[in-house]
Design an enzyme around this catalytic site. Structure first.
Site, PDB file in Angstrom:
ATOM      1  N   LYS A   1      52.541  83.289  56.199  1.00 25.72           N
ATOM      2  CA  LYS A   1      53.929  83.574  56.964  1.00 25.72           C
ATOM      3  C   LYS A   1      55.104  83.019  56.418  1.00 25.72           C
ATOM      4  O   LYS A   1      56.132  83.468  56.983  1.00 25.72           O
ATOM      5  CB  LYS A   1      53.660  83.308  58.457  1.00 25.72           C
TER       6      LYS A   1
ATOM      7  N   LYS B   1      37.132  87.539  73.216  1.00 24.57           N
ATOM      8  CA  LYS B   1      38.222  87.424  73.773  1.00 24.57           C
ATOM      9  C   LYS B   1      39.448  87.982  72.753  1.00 24.57           C
ATOM     10  O   LYS B   1      40.240  88.776  73.089  1.00 24.57           O
ATOM     11  CB  LYS B   1      38.939  86.073  74.366  1.00 24.57           C
TER      12      LYS B   1
ATOM     13  N   LYS C   1      32.010  91.648  66.496  1.00 18.94           N
ATOM     14  CA  LYS C   1      31.511  90.308  67.472  1.00 18.94           C
ATOM     15  C   LYS C   1      32.228  90.596  68.830  1.00 18.94           C
ATOM     16  O   LYS C   1      33.603  90.667  68.790  1.00 18.94           O
ATOM     17  CB  LYS C   1      32.117  89.055  66.694  1.00 18.94           C
TER      18      LYS C   1
HETATM   19  P1  ADP Z   1      35.431  84.089  72.400  1.00 24.94           P
HETATM   20  O1  ADP Z   1      35.318  84.450  70.934  1.00 24.94           O
HETATM   21  O2  ADP Z   1      35.530  85.174  73.391  1.00 24.94           O
HETATM   22  O3  ADP Z   1      36.980  83.107  72.559  1.00 24.94           O
HETATM   23  P2  ADP Z   1      34.390  81.268  72.789  1.00 24.94           P
HETATM   24  O4  ADP Z   1      34.921  80.814  71.436  1.00 24.94           O
HETATM   25  O5  ADP Z   1      35.286  80.794  73.813  1.00 24.94           O
HETATM   26  O6  ADP Z   1      34.463  82.933  72.976  1.00 24.94           O
HETATM   27  O7  ADP Z   1      33.050  81.071  72.936  1.00 24.94           O
HETATM   28  C1  ADP Z   1      32.372  80.101  73.848  1.00 24.94           C
HETATM   29  C2  ADP Z   1      30.879  80.197  73.515  1.00 24.94           C
HETATM   30  O8  ADP Z   1      30.223  81.659  73.587  1.00 24.94           O
HETATM   31  C3  ADP Z   1      30.547  79.669  72.109  1.00 24.94           C
HETATM   32  O9  ADP Z   1      29.463  78.980  72.208  1.00 24.94           O
HETATM   33  C4  ADP Z   1      30.038  80.780  71.277  1.00 24.94           C
HETATM   34  O10 ADP Z   1      29.403  80.692  70.167  1.00 24.94           O
HETATM   35  C5  ADP Z   1      29.704  81.945  72.235  1.00 24.94           C
HETATM   36  N1  ADP Z   1      30.119  83.275  72.014  1.00 24.94           N
HETATM   37  C6  ADP Z   1      31.218  83.842  71.966  1.00 24.94           C
HETATM   38  N2  ADP Z   1      31.159  85.154  71.694  1.00 24.94           N
HETATM   39  C7  ADP Z   1      29.828  85.340  71.303  1.00 24.94           C
HETATM   40  C8  ADP Z   1      29.262  86.352  70.787  1.00 24.94           C
HETATM   41  N3  ADP Z   1      29.784  87.683  70.765  1.00 24.94           N
HETATM   42  N4  ADP Z   1      27.816  86.321  70.586  1.00 24.94           N
HETATM   43  C9  ADP Z   1      27.350  85.419  70.894  1.00 24.94           C
HETATM   44  N5  ADP Z   1      27.794  84.211  71.238  1.00 24.94           N
HETATM   45  C10 ADP Z   1      29.077  84.138  71.636  1.00 24.94           C
END
Ligand code: ADP
Ligand code: TRP
Length: 332
Positions: A119, A203, A200
């Site tokens: 950026k 959030k 995937k």
């Molecule tokens: P987000 O991607 O929604 O921000 P986080 O990074 O907070 O989720 O993930 C918290 C936990 O959930 C981690 O251990 C992550 O590997 C698992 N996780 C998040 N999204 C998925 C997904 N779509 N499939 C499998 N595991 C996931």
């Protein structure tokens, strides 16, 4: 003696189905064979969440979420990171053994710097010291409880390796095993749960199915799943459809075979497949949702549960900090 498994859960948003299958279920499975210590990493969340109401709600919801999903606080030591002051003493102790260069190489920090470069911003724009030193706090979380294994997603493996490096640097310096060196446990078999748009579920993509969505909302979200333009009569490939991929997580083997056959035969529209998906998702999530709502309705009981976890956790934490002080010549 059972080995010790520990993991931290960052309260940065509402739990979704991806978290459930990717993190919560495998961790609860692991807790059957290990002495498990699972905690809410609220100070890690503070790096990004500066709204006090939002953070407070997230902490409560995530704690209630794990309990509703089946975490047994009698068996698993379950606590808030912020309730364990020893975490912050050990963090300071570890800081002296963590090279700045190691932190420069952390993925999250590097990504932020690169983002800024693209950026044309100052390299460190928007980077607080909490983000920069994130791996040291996480190393303290892990090392404090003599963890053998740390179940995490792939993105967190580097952090666990840094915790290993830091613990080893301490042990090497004092020529004794002051701190236990942890191992990451990545569940290779855990599938990536697809979101409403086929990417995937995350959030950050706004494509999630919240784990505790009320029935009506759950139905609405499932009806919003993006599909292609194949007509009702056309045969369809189940494995290429996120409706079916989600279905597999919730349905019995017979149900899966039967829906796959209907896909391949043609004559079934996307709406019908979504109805079938809603049925099995709601079947599994209804009891969880009810437990979640009951736990959320009694904040005092939830706090008491977390406090009992703190009572069990603190003596373990204090022993580690004491061991370090003694080795370092800061003993009182
Ligand atoms: P987000 O991607 O929604 O921000 P986080 O990074 O907070 O989720 O993930 C918290 C936990 O959930 C981690 O251990 C992550 O590997 C698992 N996780 C998040 N999204 C998925 C997904 N779509 N499939 C499998 N595991 C996931
Ligand atoms: N950094 C982890 C995440 O983003 C959360 C976390 C904090 C953690 N401390 C931990 C995970 C200690 C395992 C062990 O998901």
């Amino acid at each position: 003696m059972k080995k010790i498994a520990l993991t931290g859960i960052k309260p940065t948003g509402t739990l979704h189905i991806g978290n459930y299958f990717g993190a919560i279920k495998p961790a609860l499975e692991l807790a059957k064979d290990y002495d498990a210590r699972y905690f809410i990493a609220d100070y890690h969340a503070l790096n990004t969440i500066k709204d006090p109401k939002e953070l407070a709600v997230n902490i409560r919801q995530v704690a209630a979420g794990w309990l509703a999903a089946g975490l047994d606080p009698e068996k698993v030591i379950f606590y808030r990171q912020s309730s364990i002051p020893e975490t912050f003493e050990l963090t300071t102790q570890l800081m002296a053994f963590t090279s700045k260069g190691l932190m420069n190489r952390a993925h999250a920090y590097k990504a932020a710097v690169q983002d800024n470069a693209e950026k044309g911003d100052d390299p460190d724009a928007g980077v607080n010291m909490g983000l920069f030193t994130y791996p040291v706090l996480m190393a303290a979380d892990i090392i404090l409880f003599d963890s053998d294994v740390v179940p995490v997603g792939k993105d967190q493996v580097q952090h666990v390796e840094m915790a290993q490096d830091i613990a080893q640097a301490v042990n090497f310096n004092y020529k004794q095993e002051v701190l236990k060196v942890p191992q990451a446990a990545v569940q290779e078999s855990v599938a990536v749960v697809p979101g409403l748009d086929g990417r995937k579920m995350s959030k950050s993509y706004g494509n999630t199915i919240p784990l505790f969505a009320p029935e009506k909302e759950l139905r609405k979200l499932i009806m919003r799943i993006v599909t292609n333009s194949q007509g009702v009569e056309e045969p369809k490939d189940p494995e290429a459809s996120q409706i079916y991929l989600l279905y597999k997580l919730f349905a019995t083997a017979e149900e899966q075979a039967s829906l796959a056959a209907r896909y391949r035969a043609g004559g079934m529209g996307w709406g019908t497949a979504k109805e079938e998906l809603f049925r099995v998702v709601n079947r599994e999530l209804s009891p969880l949702r009810e437990r979640f709502e009951a736990i959320m309705a009694d904040p005092a009981a939830l706090d008491a549960t977390l406090e009992r976890g703190v009572e069990k956790a603190r003596p373990i934490a204090a022993a580690t900090v004491r061991r370090f002080r003694k080795a370092a010549g800061i003993d009182r």
